[in-house]
Scaffold this motif. Structure first.
Motif, PDB file in Angstrom:
ATOM      1  N   ARG A  19      -6.738   1.585  -6.941  1.00 23.96           N
ATOM      2  CA  ARG A  19      -6.641   2.899  -6.309  1.00 23.96           C
ATOM      3  C   ARG A  19      -8.008   3.308  -5.781  1.00 23.96           C
ATOM      4  O   ARG A  19      -9.007   3.224  -6.485  1.00 23.96           O
ATOM      5  N   SER A  63      -2.121  10.817  -0.779  1.00 22.92           N
ATOM      6  CA  SER A  63      -2.661  11.843   0.121  1.00 22.92           C
ATOM      7  C   SER A  63      -3.547  11.115   1.137  1.00 22.92           C
ATOM      8  O   SER A  63      -3.774   9.911   0.999  1.00 22.92           O
ATOM      9  N   PRO A  64      -4.081  11.817   2.139  1.00 23.13           N
ATOM     10  CA  PRO A  64      -4.927  11.135   3.126  1.00 23.13           C
ATOM     11  C   PRO A  64      -6.136  10.424   2.516  1.00 23.13           C
ATOM     12  O   PRO A  64      -6.595   9.426   3.058  1.00 23.13           O
ATOM     13  N   ASP A  65      -6.635  10.913   1.385  1.00 25.92           N
ATOM     14  CA  ASP A  65      -7.800  10.312   0.741  1.00 25.92           C
ATOM     15  C   ASP A  65      -7.462   9.694  -0.612  1.00 25.92           C
ATOM     16  O   ASP A  65      -8.273   9.720  -1.536  1.00 25.92           O
ATOM     17  N   ASP A  66      -6.266   9.138  -0.735  1.00 28.43           N
ATOM     18  CA  ASP A  66      -5.824   8.554  -2.001  1.00 28.43           C
ATOM     19  C   ASP A  66      -4.891   7.382  -1.694  1.00 28.43           C
ATOM     20  O   ASP A  66      -3.703   7.564  -1.444  1.00 28.43           O
ATOM     21  N   VAL A  67      -5.463   6.175  -1.698  1.00 31.23           N
ATOM     22  CA  VAL A  67      -4.728   4.960  -1.322  1.00 31.23           C
ATOM     23  C   VAL A  67      -4.485   4.105  -2.566  1.00 31.23           C
ATOM     24  O   VAL A  67      -5.424   3.793  -3.304  1.00 31.23           O
ATOM     25  N   TYR A  78       0.838  -1.192   0.000  1.00 31.60           N
ATOM     26  CA  TYR A  78       0.000   0.000   0.000  1.00 31.60           C
ATOM     27  C   TYR A  78       0.881   1.252   0.000  1.00 31.60           C
ATOM     28  O   TYR A  78       1.952   1.255   0.592  1.00 31.60           O
ATOM     29  N   LYS A 135       0.233   5.811  -0.007  1.00 33.05           N
ATOM     30  CA  LYS A 135      -0.748   6.891   0.015  1.00 33.05           C
ATOM     31  C   LYS A 135      -0.195   8.098  -0.728  1.00 33.05           C
ATOM     32  O   LYS A 135       0.893   8.568  -0.430  1.00 33.05           O
TER      33      LYS A 135
END
Length: 192
Positions: free
Chosen positions: A174, A34-38, A30, A32
């Protein structure tokens, strides 16, 4: 193992013969952006002596708290997953709207994150599309097990990967706060 003495080495899984005809290694990483993009990288390696096919189903599901009959923090109303172009649109009351992509997905499967009540307890299920739908579709070939409308609260990208002996394949996924026309353009850069 009970017949082994103190001077014998411990009986290991390799000693069972389970790996004599090959096996698969599956590595999941994994990153990241950004915080909302994994980003998720799944590397599948065929450790067998011949080419073989492995079915890989990266999944996304919404935690079923809506069926618990409770309200308050952690007990969200039912959200939804639905096909959106090449990926999946995610709508969940707490998380908001997101998008799930799986590079080169051959087929998408959808169902509800609900128990198969008929099978488990002999009572009616809340939906004809239940948790074991992916197994029933992929293993048993039951096409009607998954939702043809391509909506639900659980989805999977279905890959049937042919991998040569000693070879490997990579699957990239993603989950991001917004849809992108090119979700994998910076994938390797983010991982690096």
């Amino acid at each position: 193992n009970a017949r082994r003495g103190k001077s014998d080495r411990e009986y290991e899984l390799e000693d069972t013969g389970a790996f004599d005809h090959g096996y698969w290694d599956v590595f999941v990483e994994y990153a990241k952006a950004s915080p909302d993009d994994v980003l998720v990288k799944i590397r599948i390696v065929n450790r067998g002596p011949a080419a073989a096919t492995l079915h890989v189903l990266p999944q996304l599901w919404l935690r079923n708290t809506w069926a618990w009959g409770r309200t308050g923090e952690g007990y969200d109303p039912k959200g939804s997953l639905a096909r959106d172009g090449a990926g999946v649109r995610v709508e969940q009351p707490t998380l908001g709207k997101m998008h799930f992509d799986a590079e080169g997905a051959e087929e998408w499967l959808f169902t509800e994150n609900e128990s198969h009540c008929e099978k488990l307890w002999g009572t009616a299920s809340a939906s004809p599309y239940v948790k074991d739908a992916f197994h029933r579709r992929v293993v048993a070939g039951e096409g009607g097990a998954v939702n043809p409308a391509e909506t639900g609260t659980k989805c999977a990208a279905w890959y049937a990967l042919s991998v040569p002996a000693g070879g490997e394949r990579v699957v990239c996924c993603r989950l991001a706060a917004s849809a992108s026309a090119t979700p994998f353009a910076d994938f390797d850069e983010v991982f690096a």
